[in-house]
Design a protein around this motif. Structure first.
Motif, PDB file in Angstrom:
ATOM      1  N   UNK A 226       0.844  -1.193   0.000  1.00  8.44           N
ATOM      2  CA  UNK A 226       0.000   0.000   0.000  1.00  8.44           C
ATOM      3  C   UNK A 226       0.881   1.244   0.000  1.00  8.44           C
ATOM      4  N   UNK A 227       0.469   2.249  -0.764  1.00  6.57           N
ATOM      5  CA  UNK A 227       1.289   3.448  -0.925  1.00  6.57           C
ATOM      6  C   UNK A 227       0.545   4.654  -0.360  1.00  6.57           C
ATOM      7  N   UNK A 228       1.206   5.366   0.562  1.00  2.00           N
ATOM      8  CA  UNK A 228       0.592   6.482   1.285  1.00  2.00           C
ATOM      9  C   UNK A 228       1.325   7.777   0.950  1.00  2.00           C
ATOM     10  N   UNK A 229       0.565   8.849   0.719  1.00  4.77           N
ATOM     11  CA  UNK A 229       1.125  10.183   0.527  1.00  4.77           C
ATOM     12  C   UNK A 229       0.904  10.983   1.813  1.00  4.77           C
TER      13      UNK A 229
ATOM     14  N   UNK B 281      -8.795   2.225   4.416  1.00  6.38           N
ATOM     15  CA  UNK B 281      -8.367   1.376   3.308  1.00  6.38           C
ATOM     16  C   UNK B 281      -9.360   0.240   3.073  1.00  6.38           C
ATOM     17  N   UNK B 282      -9.852  -0.351   4.154  1.00  7.95           N
ATOM     18  CA  UNK B 282     -10.861  -1.407   4.005  1.00  7.95           C
ATOM     19  C   UNK B 282     -12.135  -0.849   3.366  1.00  7.95           C
ATOM     20  N   UNK B 283     -12.544   0.317   3.839  1.00  6.87           N
ATOM     21  CA  UNK B 283     -13.764   0.925   3.319  1.00  6.87           C
ATOM     22  C   UNK B 283     -13.613   1.259   1.831  1.00  6.87           C
ATOM     23  N   UNK B 284     -12.454   1.783   1.468  1.00  3.87           N
ATOM     24  CA  UNK B 284     -12.236   2.181   0.082  1.00  3.87           C
ATOM     25  C   UNK B 284     -12.224   0.988  -0.860  1.00  3.87           C
ATOM     26  N   UNK B 285     -11.717  -0.148  -0.378  1.00  3.08           N
ATOM     27  CA  UNK B 285     -11.642  -1.325  -1.236  1.00  3.08           C
ATOM     28  C   UNK B 285     -12.890  -2.192  -1.148  1.00  3.08           C
ATOM     29  N   UNK B 286     -13.827  -1.808  -0.274  1.00  7.61           N
ATOM     30  CA  UNK B 286     -15.080  -2.542  -0.179  1.00  7.61           C
ATOM     31  C   UNK B 286     -15.010  -3.786   0.673  1.00  7.61           C
ATOM     32  N   UNK B 287     -13.967  -3.906   1.505  1.00 13.10           N
ATOM     33  CA  UNK B 287     -13.824  -5.085   2.362  1.00 13.10           C
ATOM     34  C   UNK B 287     -13.921  -4.663   3.822  1.00 13.10           C
ATOM     35  N   UNK B 288     -14.584  -5.494   4.607  1.00 15.45           N
ATOM     36  CA  UNK B 288     -14.775  -5.164   6.021  1.00 15.45           C
ATOM     37  C   UNK B 288     -13.714  -5.788   6.913  1.00 15.45           C
ATOM     38  N   UNK B 289     -12.845  -6.623   6.351  1.00 12.90           N
ATOM     39  CA  UNK B 289     -11.782  -7.242   7.146  1.00 12.90           C
ATOM     40  C   UNK B 289     -10.465  -7.126   6.410  1.00 12.90           C
ATOM     41  N   UNK B 290      -9.392  -7.567   7.073  1.00 15.68           N
ATOM     42  CA  UNK B 290      -8.067  -7.495   6.462  1.00 15.68           C
ATOM     43  C   UNK B 290      -7.798  -8.657   5.511  1.00 15.68           C
ATOM     44  N   UNK B 291      -8.748  -9.560   5.351  1.00 15.89           N
ATOM     45  CA  UNK B 291      -8.610 -10.665   4.403  1.00 15.89           C
ATOM     46  C   UNK B 291      -9.403 -10.324   3.142  1.00 15.89           C
ATOM     47  N   UNK B 292      -8.710 -10.296   2.003  1.00 14.44           N
ATOM     48  CA  UNK B 292      -9.330  -9.990   0.721  1.00 14.44           C
ATOM     49  C   UNK B 292      -9.378 -11.273  -0.102  1.00 14.44           C
TER      50      UNK B 292
ATOM     51  N   UNK C 165      -5.990  -6.810  -6.112  1.00 12.45           N
ATOM     52  CA  UNK C 165      -7.140  -7.264  -5.331  1.00 12.45           C
ATOM     53  C   UNK C 165      -7.969  -6.100  -4.806  1.00 12.45           C
ATOM     54  N   UNK C 166      -7.326  -4.992  -4.506  1.00  7.61           N
ATOM     55  CA  UNK C 166      -8.062  -3.831  -4.004  1.00  7.61           C
ATOM     56  C   UNK C 166      -8.715  -3.037  -5.135  1.00  7.61           C
ATOM     57  N   UNK C 167      -8.308  -3.305  -6.362  1.00 10.42           N
ATOM     58  CA  UNK C 167      -8.867  -2.578  -7.505  1.00 10.42           C
ATOM     59  C   UNK C 167      -9.309  -3.561  -8.587  1.00 10.42           C
ATOM     60  N   UNK C 168     -10.188  -4.504  -8.252  1.00  6.04           N
ATOM     61  CA  UNK C 168     -10.592  -5.496  -9.253  1.00  6.04           C
ATOM     62  C   UNK C 168     -11.335  -4.838 -10.416  1.00  6.04           C
ATOM     63  N   UNK C 169     -11.052  -5.342 -11.599  1.00  8.29           N
ATOM     64  CA  UNK C 169     -11.693  -4.902 -12.849  1.00  8.29           C
ATOM     65  C   UNK C 169     -11.252  -3.510 -13.304  1.00  8.29           C
TER      66      UNK C 169
ATOM     67  N   UNK D 118      -3.230  -3.550 -17.791  1.00  9.91           N
ATOM     68  CA  UNK D 118      -3.683  -4.818 -17.220  1.00  9.91           C
ATOM     69  C   UNK D 118      -5.001  -4.623 -16.479  1.00  9.91           C
ATOM     70  N   UNK D 119      -5.699  -5.746 -16.290  1.00  7.01           N
ATOM     71  CA  UNK D 119      -6.931  -5.748 -15.494  1.00  7.01           C
ATOM     72  C   UNK D 119      -7.001  -7.063 -14.728  1.00  7.01           C
ATOM     73  N   UNK D 120      -7.381  -6.958 -13.446  1.00  5.23           N
ATOM     74  CA  UNK D 120      -7.521  -8.149 -12.609  1.00  5.23           C
ATOM     75  C   UNK D 120      -8.997  -8.530 -12.556  1.00  5.23           C
TER      76      UNK D 120
END
Length: 225
Positions: A1-4, A116-127, A162-166, A218-220
């Motif tokens: 993960x990259x943070x500014x 980060x979880x909210x932004x990626x649509x996941x409620x836990x640290x497991x994706x 995984x955090x940016x599928x499609x 690319x696209x995942x």
């Protein structure tokens, strides 16, 4: 993960950067709003930490500019001001959360993880996508319940996908994400990295998780076997 990190207090900037680096985040830092806005526009980040009281361009105006451009980068604002009006102005400008200085580092890390979880649509640290499951806390990967070893760069690349599928992501954007500004960048190395990750995720070539889009990147996307 990259943070500014946009923070003009050099001691706090160093503390934040060192803390996040120790937590295996990639970090870029800037000390004024003008430079910070440029970085947020030009490079791929997963989240930004922005101090409200930045020189040249205020943190509020940085956020307003990004949101006016439909930039959805998750933003945590920092402020030394205790007035509720300052917090409201930051949130109305488009920030996602705030912390008032001084704060505990543990609270900062917890807020970052939640954003980060909210932004990626996941409620836990497991994706999980199909048979691919990644624990972002332990950095462990399982494919069809079998543990798979990853190098540091393979992990960063997979977590991004995984955090940016499609999402269609260009080669240049991926290299910006994987490497810091001073690193030598070679598109051939990226292609080798993509090939290695494909073989680890899909040794039988059934689900084809990483698609190459000629001229675009690319696209995942997990395909049915």
């Amino acid at each position: 993960m990259k943070i500014l990190i946009l923070e003009d207090d050099q001691a706090l900037q160093r503390q934040l950067a060192d803390t996040l680096l120790a937590e295996n985040y990639e970090v870029d830092t800037r000390s004024d709003g003008d430079d910070g806005l440029f970085m947020a526009r030009e490079y791929e980040y997963d989240l930004a930490i922005i101090d409200i009281g930045l020189p040249k361009i205020s943190g509020i105006d940085v956020i307003k500019s990004l949101r006016a451009e439909n930039n959805t980068l998750p933003i945590l604002i920092l402020t030394a001001r205790s007035s509720w009006k300052d917090k409201v102005h930051g949130l109305k400008a488009g920030a996602d959360d705030y912390l008032v200085k001084p704060f505990e580092i543990e609270e900062l890390l917890a807020r970052l993880e939640a954003l980060l979880r909210r932004a990626s649509g996941y409620s836990s640290h497991v994706i999980q996508q199909g048979p691919i499951k990644l624990d972002t806390q332990t950095q462990e990967l399982w494919v069809d319940d079998l543990e798979v070893d990853l190098t540091a760069f393979e992990y960063k690349l997979l977590e991004y996908f995984l955090r940016h599928p499609k999402r269609i992501v260009s080669k240049s954007a991926l290299m910006d994400y994987l490497y810091d500004e001073e690193s030598d960048r070679d598109v051939n190395v990226l292609e080798v990295l993509i090939g290695r990750l494909r073989r680890k995720l899909d040794p039988d070539n059934h689900i084809k998780p990483i698609e190459t889009l000629r001229g675009r990147g690319y696209r995942f996307a997990i395909k049915a076997s």
